[in-house]
Structure formats: C-alpha cells, structure tokens
Design a protein around this motif. Structure first.
Motif, mmCIF file in Angstrom:
data_model
loop_
_atom_site.group_PDB
_atom_site.id
_atom_site.type_symbol
_atom_site.label_atom_id
_atom_site.label_comp_id
_atom_site.label_asym_id
_atom_site.label_seq_id
_atom_site.Cartn_x
_atom_site.Cartn_y
_atom_site.Cartn_z
ATOM 1 N N ARG A 46 0.815 -1.218 0.000
ATOM 2 C CA ARG A 46 0.000 0.000 0.000
ATOM 3 C C ARG A 46 0.852 1.273 0.000
ATOM 4 N NH1 ARG A 46 -5.554 0.964 3.258
ATOM 5 N NH2 ARG A 46 -5.883 -1.013 2.193
ATOM 6 N N GLU A 47 1.878 1.315 0.835
ATOM 7 C CA GLU A 47 2.717 2.505 0.907
ATOM 8 C C GLU A 47 3.413 2.757 -0.428
ATOM 9 O OE1 GLU A 47 4.197 5.920 2.148
ATOM 10 O OE2 GLU A 47 2.789 4.681 3.313
ATOM 11 N N GLN A 51 3.101 5.986 -2.921
ATOM 12 C CA GLN A 51 4.262 6.708 -3.429
ATOM 13 C C GLN A 51 4.196 6.844 -4.951
ATOM 14 O OE1 GLN A 51 7.919 4.930 -2.009
ATOM 15 N NE2 GLN A 51 7.161 4.816 0.090
#
Length: 249
Positions: A46-47, A51
């Motif tokens: 998810r991160e 990004q």
C-alpha cells in the motif's frame, strides 16, 4: 488547451495506477484532477502504491476488500457507489471486462462485475439511505485499460519519465516480477531482452529491468507502430460510441 476534468481509476490491486498512469498524469498536467480507488492492497504494497500515485499526481483511496473474498453483494457494490458519488468523475478508467476473465490474478472476475455494477448503480436511486449526504452521479464515459482490442490511444510521451519513475517505486511488484521472469524465461531469452540480466544483483533490479523493456515495447507499439503518431502511447477501449458534433481528423 485540454478541458479540465475529473478522472477516476477503479482498480483491483494497485499496479493499475501506473499501467494507466500516463493518462492520469497527463490529466493532472492539463489542470484536471486524477483519482484512483483500489480494492485490494496489502499492507506491504500500500505505501508503495501511495508513493507511485504521488509521483503521478494521483489522489489515492482504498476500499479495503479482502483477497479471496470479493463478491457481488449489495454491501460490496455500495463501496464502489460511495467512491463514485464522492468524487463525481467525468471519466472512469477500469480494467477491460474481457481481459479480466483471462487474467488469473485472484478476484479479478468478481471485482470486475462489482465495479461495473457499482458504476451503474451510482447514478440510480440505490442505497440512498446508506449515504444520504451523497446524490446519484451518472458516468458519461468509461475507458477500459490495457484491452485486447483498443479503439483509443493516448499520447503519454511527455509524462513517460514520470510513468517509469512510478513503476520503479512498486518494489514488491518488481521483486515478484523479477522472480517470475527468471523462472519463466530461459537465460538466453532474458539476456536478449535485457543485456546483462544475469549480472543484476537482485529480483528488484531484474523485475525493474524487464518491466522497463516490456513497457517500452508495448507503449511504442501503440504509439508509433501501425502508422501511429506518438513515441509512447497507452491503449484504451472506450465503452460505446464516440459522439461527435463533426468528424475529427
């Protein structure tokens, strides 16, 4: 100058944000707003998806479905309806229904039905009691991404570097792809595709290198081959006919 518009990607896993990221980034560059809503995204990825979206200027959201449990229930459709009514997009991009049935990623088929039903219900008197603050919103235009039979190409040459940068951010995907390509292609094929492949130190570098070669080939094909006019282009299939006041050259 291009018309300012809201574009919403309804995706399943997250990589779709980059796969049609050229069109999304170009809309932002032209003064529009680009959004993406993803159904399934692990904590690990998810991160990285966030990004990648940030690189492209895309505003991200997640509907938090559970892998292997995507269904076409009313509750599932309500999640899609809420996103559409909140954002009120002019254009929706989503996976090509035909492609979804050939794609063996889990949940693709159920997700595609849920997304299309959600789009249809968003413009009708569905679940108004569940979201009384949101009015129905109909979508005039839908584009299917990476279709088998495209009828539209979008010039992404001026945002090509952004698209490549966004892809490189998806580390988990690159590592998975690096291992997959290494297992599915012979050493000689890999060296032909990416000279020096065997000297790359890890699966991330290997996946990134093959994706770069693959993406360039696909986008050049749609942009320049078959009498095209662009260096790099993303392919789409528009749902329904184009409605024009007059023919365009």
């Amino acid at each position: 100058m291009a018309e300012r518009q809201k574009v919403l990607l309804l995706g399943v896993y997250g990589m779709e944000v980059v796969e049609c990221g050229g069109a999304l980034a170009k809309n932002v560059k032209n003064g529009g707003e680009s959004y993406a809503s993803i159904m399934l995204s692990s904590n690990k990825s998810r991160e990285q998806v966030l990004q990648a979206a940030n690189v492209l200027g895309v505003k991200m959201g997640f509907t938090d479905f559970e892998m292997g449990h995507v269904d076409t229930s009313a509750e599932s459709k309500e999640k899609i309806v809420r996103v559409v009514r909140e954002i009120k997009p002019d254009i929706i991009i989503t996976q090509d229904p035909e492609h979804s049935f050939h794609d063996l990623d889990p949940d693709r088929r159920q997700a595609m039905i849920t997304i299309l039903e959600g789009i249809a219900l968003a413009g009708r008197d569905f679940a108004l009691d569940k979201m009384p603050e949101l009015k129905p919103h109909s979508i005039p235009t839908i584009y299917y991404m990476t279709p088998h039979q495209p009828n539209t190409v979008v010039d992404v040459s001026d945002v090509w570097d952004l698209k490549n940068e966004a892809m490189s951010v998806l580390k988990s995907q690159m590592e998975f792809s690096g291992q997959h390509f290494e297992n599915s292609l012979s050493e000689s094929n890999l060296e032909s595709l990416v000279p020096g492949f065997s000297k790359l130190s890890n699966h991330y570098e290997k996946g990134q290198a093959v994706h770069k070669a693959l993406d360039q080939a696909v986008h050049v094909y749609h942009g320049l081959a078959t009498h095209g006019h662009y260096a790099f282009a993303e392919a789409f299939r528009r749902e329904g006919n184009f409605h024009l006041d007059e023919l365009l050259k």
